[in-house]
Design a protein around this motif. Sequence first.
Motif, mmCIF file in Angstrom:
data_model
loop_
_atom_site.group_PDB
_atom_site.id
_atom_site.type_symbol
_atom_site.label_atom_id
_atom_site.label_comp_id
_atom_site.label_asym_id
_atom_site.label_seq_id
_atom_site.Cartn_x
_atom_site.Cartn_y
_atom_site.Cartn_z
ATOM 1 N N ALA A 90 52.744 16.048 26.544
ATOM 2 C CA ALA A 90 53.420 17.354 26.169
ATOM 3 C C ALA A 90 54.915 17.280 26.658
ATOM 4 C CB ALA A 90 52.706 18.621 26.358
ATOM 5 N N ARG A 91 55.031 17.132 27.894
ATOM 6 C CA ARG A 91 56.186 17.358 28.132
ATOM 7 C C ARG A 91 57.050 15.779 28.115
ATOM 8 N NH1 ARG A 91 53.261 19.090 33.031
ATOM 9 N NH2 ARG A 91 53.487 17.238 33.804
ATOM 10 N N ALA A 92 56.478 14.750 28.038
ATOM 11 C CA ALA A 92 57.290 13.619 27.683
ATOM 12 C C ALA A 92 57.816 13.509 26.177
ATOM 13 C CB ALA A 92 56.392 12.460 27.882
ATOM 14 N N LEU A 93 56.820 14.081 25.277
ATOM 15 C CA LEU A 93 57.266 14.369 23.912
ATOM 16 C C LEU A 93 58.050 15.491 23.609
ATOM 17 C CD1 LEU A 93 53.789 14.257 22.163
ATOM 18 C CD2 LEU A 93 55.555 12.831 21.761
ATOM 19 N N GLU A 94 58.088 16.387 24.528
ATOM 20 C CA GLU A 94 59.224 17.520 24.303
ATOM 21 C C GLU A 94 60.493 16.912 24.860
ATOM 22 O OE1 GLU A 94 61.849 20.612 25.148
ATOM 23 O OE2 GLU A 94 61.244 19.309 26.532
ATOM 24 N N MET A 118 51.277 18.320 18.608
ATOM 25 C CA MET A 118 52.751 18.010 19.336
ATOM 26 C C MET A 118 53.774 17.047 19.004
ATOM 27 S SD MET A 118 51.553 16.860 23.202
ATOM 28 C CE MET A 118 50.242 18.129 23.117
ATOM 29 N N CYS A 119 53.316 16.088 17.826
ATOM 30 C CA CYS A 119 53.915 15.034 17.302
ATOM 31 C C CYS A 119 54.897 15.781 16.324
ATOM 32 C CB CYS A 119 53.263 14.118 16.601
ATOM 33 S SG CYS A 119 52.219 12.866 18.003
ATOM 34 N N ASP A 120 55.868 15.277 15.854
ATOM 35 C CA ASP A 120 56.915 15.805 14.847
ATOM 36 C C ASP A 120 56.408 15.738 13.494
ATOM 37 O OD1 ASP A 120 59.003 15.912 16.896
ATOM 38 O OD2 ASP A 120 59.065 13.651 16.572
#
Length: 266
Positions: A90-94, A118-120
């Motif tokens: 989650a942090r890496a995606l954010e 959590m993906c776009d």
Amino acid sequence: MADLEYSRADAVATIMLNRPERKNAFTLQMVRHWADALHEAAKDDQVRAVVVRGAGGAFCSGIDLDELTSVDPAPLSRRRMLTDEVHRVARALEALDKPVIAAVQGTAVGAGLDMALMCDIRLVGESARLSEGYIHAGLIPGDGGCLWLPRLVGVARALELLLTGDVVDGPRAERIGLANHCYPDGELLTRTYELAARLAALPPVAVGFIKRATYESLHLDARTHLNMIASHMAVVQSTEDSAATLAALRAKRKKGVKRSEPKLPE
């Protein structure tokens, strides 16, 4: 073969969960590799879009329950299992300003669904079976379901899905906004990579600013957002990509070329 594979073809990177015998349930080691792959995509200027998918007809059935048996039962240890391990993704995606598309076939439940939320963008196959499902194990969503689901489907519908653990199929996921589009299973990956290629061909600085501004707008008042956009616009207009795109647009208009309307997704 690795349980999680990272690859790049042209400007599109792929993260593939590869434990089909467990419906791609993730281990903590997979989570580390998953986060590392996202950091690699962020650093690689050749990568313009990322696709996340599962092998063997499933997306992800959540955390491998065998992993939980190895965690110290003390509350602090259980908390750290999430904050220090599972939440890495989650942090890496954010932090990633490049568009990320989840291609979801078959099972996506619990933390597996959270990873897609959590993906776009989410594209699903007709076989998709999506459920938060934590309630059936007497648990609460541990990987962001209570954050992302209401943003996509609204608070009331999100609470219904979170509290009942009901399963949503692919066509309904599209109808309620849980997925952007639903396709026949045999078309899902083709459609996914077509969209990824379209996004990858766009000016990368503008794409990154649009993604960041969109997410930041969820926390800002109108005045602050517009002030931020004014600064972003000044930066974007200073890039070579913007100058080249505007020059090409002016040239077309001078020649009297009719501007084509953007193609709407099917």
